[in-house]
Design a protein around this motif. Structure first.
Motif, PDB file in Angstrom:
ATOM      1  N   GLY A   1      75.747  20.473 -43.463  1.00 26.14           N
ATOM      2  CA  GLY A   1      74.314  20.573 -43.719  1.00 26.14           C
ATOM      3  C   GLY A   1      73.913  19.758 -44.927  1.00 26.14           C
ATOM      4  O   GLY A   1      74.758  19.266 -45.686  1.00 26.14           O
ATOM      5  N   GLY A   2      72.621  19.621 -45.114  1.00 32.04           N
ATOM      6  CA  GLY A   2      72.092  18.809 -46.196  1.00 32.04           C
ATOM      7  C   GLY A   2      72.259  19.401 -47.570  1.00 32.04           C
ATOM      8  O   GLY A   2      72.067  18.695 -48.575  1.00 32.04           O
ATOM      9  N   PHE A   3      72.581  20.699 -47.651  1.00 32.99           N
ATOM     10  CA  PHE A   3      72.863  21.335 -48.936  1.00 32.99           C
ATOM     11  C   PHE A   3      74.345  21.693 -49.084  1.00 32.99           C
ATOM     12  O   PHE A   3      74.743  22.271 -50.089  1.00 32.99           O
ATOM     13  N   ASP A   4      75.117  21.375 -48.067  1.00 36.67           N
ATOM     14  CA  ASP A   4      76.533  21.751 -48.027  1.00 36.67           C
ATOM     15  C   ASP A   4      77.371  20.640 -48.662  1.00 36.67           C
ATOM     16  O   ASP A   4      77.416  19.525 -48.142  1.00 36.67           O
ATOM     17  N   PRO A   5      78.076  20.903 -49.771  1.00 39.21           N
ATOM     18  CA  PRO A   5      78.868  19.852 -50.415  1.00 39.21           C
ATOM     19  C   PRO A   5      80.289  19.724 -49.888  1.00 39.21           C
ATOM     20  O   PRO A   5      81.062  18.903 -50.396  1.00 39.21           O
ATOM     21  N   VAL A   6      80.666  20.516 -48.880  1.00 39.74           N
ATOM     22  CA  VAL A   6      82.045  20.519 -48.385  1.00 39.74           C
ATOM     23  C   VAL A   6      82.155  19.615 -47.154  1.00 39.74           C
ATOM     24  O   VAL A   6      81.589  19.910 -46.095  1.00 39.74           O
ATOM     25  N   THR A   7      82.888  18.527 -47.295  1.00 42.58           N
ATOM     26  CA  THR A   7      83.004  17.540 -46.227  1.00 42.58           C
ATOM     27  C   THR A   7      84.084  17.944 -45.231  1.00 42.58           C
ATOM     28  O   THR A   7      85.201  18.305 -45.623  1.00 42.58           O
ATOM     29  N   CYS A   8      83.761  17.848 -43.945  1.00 35.82           N
ATOM     30  CA  CYS A   8      84.690  18.166 -42.866  1.00 35.82           C
ATOM     31  C   CYS A   8      85.069  16.896 -42.107  1.00 35.82           C
ATOM     32  O   CYS A   8      84.400  15.863 -42.206  1.00 35.82           O
ATOM     33  N   LEU A   9      86.130  17.000 -41.316  1.00 31.72           N
ATOM     34  CA  LEU A   9      86.583  15.900 -40.463  1.00 31.72           C
ATOM     35  C   LEU A   9      86.135  16.189 -39.035  1.00 31.72           C
ATOM     36  O   LEU A   9      86.363  17.286 -38.517  1.00 31.72           O
ATOM     37  N   TRP A  10      85.507  15.188 -38.394  1.00 31.73           N
ATOM     38  CA  TRP A  10      84.926  15.344 -37.064  1.00 31.73           C
ATOM     39  C   TRP A  10      85.419  14.229 -36.134  1.00 31.73           C
ATOM     40  O   TRP A  10      85.931  13.212 -36.589  1.00 31.73           O
ATOM     41  N   GLU A  11      85.176  14.451 -34.823  1.00 35.35           N
ATOM     42  CA  GLU A  11      85.455  13.419 -33.822  1.00 35.35           C
ATOM     43  C   GLU A  11      84.294  13.363 -32.828  1.00 35.35           C
ATOM     44  O   GLU A  11      83.756  14.396 -32.416  1.00 35.35           O
ATOM     45  N   TYR A  12      83.923  12.125 -32.479  1.00 33.41           N
ATOM     46  CA  TYR A  12      82.827  11.895 -31.515  1.00 33.41           C
ATOM     47  C   TYR A  12      83.401  11.248 -30.268  1.00 33.41           C
ATOM     48  O   TYR A  12      84.102  10.228 -30.356  1.00 33.41           O
ATOM     49  N   ASP A  13      83.135  11.837 -29.108  1.00 28.35           N
ATOM     50  CA  ASP A  13      83.561  11.274 -27.840  1.00 28.35           C
ATOM     51  C   ASP A  13      82.494  10.287 -27.368  1.00 28.35           C
ATOM     52  O   ASP A  13      81.346  10.679 -27.114  1.00 28.35           O
ATOM     53  N   VAL A  14      82.855   9.012 -27.257  1.00 34.16           N
ATOM     54  CA  VAL A  14      81.875   7.960 -26.987  1.00 34.16           C
ATOM     55  C   VAL A  14      81.256   8.101 -25.600  1.00 34.16           C
ATOM     56  O   VAL A  14      80.041   7.933 -25.425  1.00 34.16           O
ATOM     57  N   LEU A  15      82.043   8.407 -24.585  1.00 35.68           N
ATOM     58  CA  LEU A  15      81.523   8.453 -23.217  1.00 35.68           C
ATOM     59  C   LEU A  15      80.628   9.663 -22.977  1.00 35.68           C
ATOM     60  O   LEU A  15      79.594   9.553 -22.306  1.00 35.68           O
ATOM     61  N   SER A  16      81.006  10.819 -23.524  1.00 35.02           N
ATOM     62  CA  SER A  16      80.207  12.023 -23.293  1.00 35.02           C
ATOM     63  C   SER A  16      79.142  12.256 -24.351  1.00 35.02           C
ATOM     64  O   SER A  16      78.191  13.019 -24.138  1.00 35.02           O
ATOM     65  N   GLY A  17      79.297  11.616 -25.517  1.00 35.83           N
ATOM     66  CA  GLY A  17      78.332  11.809 -26.595  1.00 35.83           C
ATOM     67  C   GLY A  17      78.454  13.145 -27.291  1.00 35.83           C
ATOM     68  O   GLY A  17      77.514  13.601 -27.946  1.00 35.83           O
ATOM     69  N   THR A  18      79.617  13.797 -27.186  1.00 37.72           N
ATOM     70  CA  THR A  18      79.811  15.104 -27.792  1.00 37.72           C
ATOM     71  C   THR A  18      80.653  14.996 -29.064  1.00 37.72           C
ATOM     72  O   THR A  18      81.453  14.073 -29.224  1.00 37.72           O
ATOM     73  N   GLU A  19      80.471  15.961 -29.957  1.00 41.31           N
ATOM     74  CA  GLU A  19      81.205  16.013 -31.211  1.00 41.31           C
ATOM     75  C   GLU A  19      82.152  17.204 -31.222  1.00 41.31           C
ATOM     76  O   GLU A  19      81.885  18.238 -30.600  1.00 41.31           O
ATOM     77  N   ARG A  20      83.260  17.042 -31.964  1.00 40.95           N
ATOM     78  CA  ARG A  20      84.191  18.147 -32.179  1.00 40.95           C
ATOM     79  C   ARG A  20      84.509  18.234 -33.663  1.00 40.95           C
ATOM     80  O   ARG A  20      84.731  17.200 -34.317  1.00 40.95           O
ATOM     81  N   LEU A  21      84.544  19.447 -34.187  1.00 40.51           N
ATOM     82  CA  LEU A  21      85.005  19.667 -35.548  1.00 40.51           C
ATOM     83  C   LEU A  21      86.530  19.660 -35.540  1.00 40.51           C
ATOM     84  O   LEU A  21      87.163  20.446 -34.830  1.00 40.51           O
ATOM     85  N   ILE A  22      87.122  18.768 -36.327  1.00 38.02           N
ATOM     86  CA  ILE A  22      88.579  18.647 -36.356  1.00 38.02           C
ATOM     87  C   ILE A  22      89.184  19.502 -37.467  1.00 38.02           C
ATOM     88  O   ILE A  22      90.175  20.214 -37.251  1.00 38.02           O
ATOM     89  N   ALA A  23      88.629  19.435 -38.666  1.00 36.49           N
ATOM     90  CA  ALA A  23      89.198  20.195 -39.784  1.00 36.49           C
ATOM     91  C   ALA A  23      88.089  20.591 -40.746  1.00 36.49           C
ATOM     92  O   ALA A  23      87.286  19.747 -41.158  1.00 36.49           O
TER      93      ALA A  23
ATOM     94  N   THR B   1      76.284  -1.182 -24.410  1.00 36.14           N
ATOM     95  CA  THR B   1      75.445  -0.122 -23.847  1.00 36.14           C
ATOM     96  C   THR B   1      75.285   1.006 -24.855  1.00 36.14           C
ATOM     97  O   THR B   1      76.287   1.518 -25.374  1.00 36.14           O
ATOM     98  N   PRO B   2      74.054   1.443 -25.177  1.00 34.08           N
ATOM     99  CA  PRO B   2      73.865   2.560 -26.101  1.00 34.08           C
ATOM    100  C   PRO B   2      74.541   3.825 -25.591  1.00 34.08           C
ATOM    101  O   PRO B   2      74.445   4.175 -24.417  1.00 34.08           O
ATOM    102  N   ARG B   3      75.241   4.491 -26.505  1.00 29.08           N
ATOM    103  CA  ARG B   3      75.957   5.723 -26.151  1.00 29.08           C
ATOM    104  C   ARG B   3      75.534   6.888 -27.033  1.00 29.08           C
ATOM    105  O   ARG B   3      76.323   7.807 -27.287  1.00 29.08           O
ATOM    106  N   GLY B   4      74.321   6.848 -27.519  1.00 31.21           N
ATOM    107  CA  GLY B   4      73.819   7.978 -28.288  1.00 31.21           C
ATOM    108  C   GLY B   4      73.908   7.776 -29.784  1.00 31.21           C
ATOM    109  O   GLY B   4      74.128   6.665 -30.283  1.00 31.21           O
ATOM    110  N   HIS B   5      73.733   8.879 -30.500  1.00 32.05           N
ATOM    111  CA  HIS B   5      73.736   8.871 -31.951  1.00 32.05           C
ATOM    112  C   HIS B   5      74.692   9.938 -32.476  1.00 32.05           C
ATOM    113  O   HIS B   5      74.846  10.986 -31.849  1.00 32.05           O
ATOM    114  N   ILE B   6      75.326   9.646 -33.591  1.00 32.63           N
ATOM    115  CA  ILE B   6      76.083  10.673 -34.296  1.00 32.63           C
ATOM    116  C   ILE B   6      75.100  11.377 -35.221  1.00 32.63           C
ATOM    117  O   ILE B   6      74.412  10.745 -36.031  1.00 32.63           O
TER     118      ILE B   6
END
Length: 686
Positions: A39-61, A420-425
């Motif tokens: 979040g915009g007030f959250d100072p704790v950075t997480c590791l994420w992954e974005y699937d290009v074909l489906s446009g979905t995100e996953r929280l990794i750590a 080809t556009p595949r969405g936004h992160i």
């Protein structure tokens, strides 16, 4: 009741929290690993992954799930974050194998590895707090630094080996020395071979560097922190290179120049970039890792200084060298032996090299930074045609473009695959909740890029406003950009009743080598002249809105130096100044930065750029602000200027900030600093 802008600005770390960053694209282009807070007030950075074909995100750590304790960071990690101006916490950096299947990161001194497919995270045992872990390209080992020693750990059996141990407390293996991190944008001190069986490791010896002590006067029982600081004209750290093999072999890689600028190890071999102490010669060397012998591939010289460009050296898939250098009056991309960009397009950074494609940032118009691609002799604009400030990454046919414009709120991250556009992160950054009223104009005989900001409720011609000049004004940084985020604080000052003028004068980037080199041997006269020219040019454009009988100036770091310089040398133009963390005597600043522009102190160019000779001339209100824990521009700068002012009988105000570094990340401090500056300027210009 909504939060005030100063509070919002401080809590969001200047609206950077929640913005995706640190992208790594898998070789197939199907996945993107990245960093982001929740979040915009959250100072704790997480590791994420974005699937290009489906446009979905996953929280990794998520560091919170790992029970990380950010209060107990190793001092070396705190120093790394200060050098990189890192404002968040949590997972602020990571490394993957070449296939992007496994990642490693440090968290509160612990060493972590995560399987990107299963999201299984494990903490590995280490003999001490971990700094800068990096995965081998094969994903079999992870390298890291602890206690100044360089270690590797086998991820299968978790057997740990120290490949190099420091011979004294002043020695480290695998870490970048101070000036490399602070002034060369080199944050790393070791590089894996593509096969993962050897590592090029830096040995840095701080013994020759003078000792300084950063005290905490607010806590007199606490001992001062000793720091090795190479001020202008003094000794730098001794830097050596060694190729270390997993079998225990140690091959020295000698080089003659003062500075190690960068290194790269790819399928086409091991390369290092070195630079002489006077920074007028840069050499690219090809190294035989088996013997340590090197061959000069390229040598660039300049009568002023050579420019360090991030992202080189590199190679195309056919082995052609990718480089950047000054040629025919421009900063240009070099492929092989030839420039491939026109001199009018100022290349700023090489972002990625993927097969036959080079992705780079460059400016045609200095207020804009676009992303371009070079491929098979052609360059193509790949960022949006709408002017703004953009960056990007590419691999496996996938392109990630981040950027913002003057009219958009916040940063946008676009993903394209094979065009080809595949969405936004998604960005979780807080909205500015603020309307900009900024005009980008050109002023003065040098056509200076200038921003003029008026209060959002100001009716043109209804009243003349006191003016606040709000510059940085020095090398490496621009303030006048076609990006909304660059102008938020200036707009807030405008809404407190000022007409704000921001100008990028000689010495700032984006206009080409001649414009930047105008400050050679004089960091005072050209930059001050240009601020005055921009001020007068803005007043000519807005004659009924700017009151030149009430002009204040504020700035931080180089901008703080410029603000103090303005009221000392041109009190006829500037009537009050706020100088935050100013460099007041260039002999107290570091070797690499200062000697690039002023040369060695014995050459005689320092007095004309110093503030002390002008101290007894002060007859305008001056507020000096300095963090007492600042290890970059140390508090001695402000304290010595204050002593010189006192000796000359010149009244002034000093605001010391206990426990504050050069970044002022503390929320309450950052908020109140803005409020105190407004109060000071209003009283001084009333």
């Amino acid at each position: 009741m909504s939060e005030s802008f100063p509070r919002l600005h401080a809590r969001t770390r200047r609206f950077t929290l929640g913005v995706p960053r640190g992208f790594t694209i898998a070789p197939g282009g199907d996945r993107i690993v990245f960093l982001r807070t929740k979040g915009g007030f959250d100072p704790v950075t997480c590791l994420w992954e974005y699937d290009v074909l489906s446009g979905t995100e996953r929280l990794i750590a998520d560091p919170r799930a790992l029970a990380a304790d950010e209060e107990n960071l190793p001092p070396e990690e705190r120093a790394r974050r200060e050098r990189s101006r890192e404002q968040a916490g949590g997972i602020v950096g990571y490394s993957t194998d070449s296939a992007v299947t496994v990642a490693t990161f440090a968290l509160s001194g612990g060493l972590y590895v995560v399987d990107l497919k299963t999201r299984h995270v494990r903490r590995l045992k280490t003999p001490g707090a971990v700094i800068d872990p990096r995965m081998s390209p094969t994903g079999v080992h992870v390298g890291y630094v602890t206690g100044g020693a360089f270690h590797i750990q086998d991820l299968e059996d978790e057997v740990d080996h120290a490949l190099a141990r420091p011979e004294s407390p002043e020695v480290t293996y695998g870490l970048a020395e101070f000036v490399a991190a602070e002034e060369m944008d080199r944050m790393r001190g070791y590089w894996w071979s593509p096969s993962g069986d050897a590592i090029l490791v830096e040995r840095a010896d701080d013994a020759p560097v003078q000792r300084w002590h950063i005290a905490d006067p607010a806590n007199p029982a606490r001992p001062a922190t000793e720091q090795r600081y190479p001020s202008a004209g003094t000794a730098n750290a001794g830097v050596e290179l060694f190729v270390l093999t997993l079998g225990g072999a140690r091959v020295p890689v000698p080089f003659d120049d003062e500075y190690l600028v960068n290194a790269a190890w790819d399928a086409h071999g091991l390369s290092i970039v070195t630079m002489t102490r006077d920074q007028r010669t840069m050499r690219l060397l090809a190294v035989d890792p088996a013997t340590g012998t090197s061959t000069v591939v390229r040598e660039d010289t300049d009568p002023a200084w050579v420019d360090i460009v991030t992202g080189v050296p590199g190679h195309l898939s056919d082995g052609s060298l990718v480089w950047a250098a000054t040629s025919e009056g421009g900063h240009r991309l070099i492929v092989g032996d030839s420039p491939v960009t026109p001199p009018t397009l100022q290349v700023r950074e090489i972002l990625d090299i993927d097969g036959e494609t080079v992705l780079f940032r460059a400016s045609g118009e200095p207020t804009e930074i676009a992303v371009w691609a070079y491929r098979r002799g052609q360059i193509t604009l790949v960022s949006p045609t709408e002017g703004g400030v953009y960056s990007g990454h590419t691999a496996g046919g996938t392109l990630v473009i981040t950027g913002q414009t003057l009219d958009s709120e916040g940063s946008v991250t676009r993903v394209l695959h094979n065009g080809t556009p595949r969405g936004h992160i998604t960005s979780h950054a807080e909205r500015y909740r603020y309307d900009l009223r900024v005009s980008l104009i050109r002023t003065g005989e040098r056509d200076l890029a200038t921003a003029v900001l008026l209060p959002t409720d100001h009716v043109p011609g209804s009243a003349k406003l006191p003016v606040l000049v709000d510059p940085y004004g020095g090398p490496h940084a621009q303030r006048v950009l076609a990006a909304a985020g660059a102008h938020l604080t200036s707009q807030w000052f405008a809404d407190q009743g000022f007409a704000v003028v921001v100008a990028d004068g000689r010495g700032t980037p984006g206009r080409g080598p001649e414009f930047e080199r105008a400050v050679l041997h004089d960091l005072a006269t050209p930059v001050l002249e240009d601020q005055i020219d921009a001020l007068h040019g803005a007043a000519a454009r807005f004659p009924d809105d700017l009151d030149l009988s009430r002009v204040g100036i504020r700035g931080w770091s180089f901008g703080g130096y410029l603000a103090a310089l303005a009221v000392l040398r041109r009190p006829d133009v500037f009537h009050a100044a706020v100088a935050g963390a100013p460099v007041t005597d260039w002999r107290l600043y570091d070797t690499c930065y200062t000697e690039r522009y002023l040369g060695h102190p014995d050459e005689g160019h320092y007095e004309s750029s110093s503030l002390f000779a002008d101290a007894e001339k002060l007859d305008r209100p001056l507020l000096l602000i300095h963090g007492l824990a600042d290890d970059n521009v140390v508090a001695a700068h402000t304290l010595r200027l204050s002593s010189a002012l006192l000796a000359g009988g010149r009244p002034h105000t000093v605001l010391p900030l206990s426990g504050v570094t050069h970044m002022t990340p503390q929320e309450i401090v950052a908020e109140n600093l803005l409020l105190l500056q407004v109060d000071f300027l209003k009283k001084a210009l009333s």
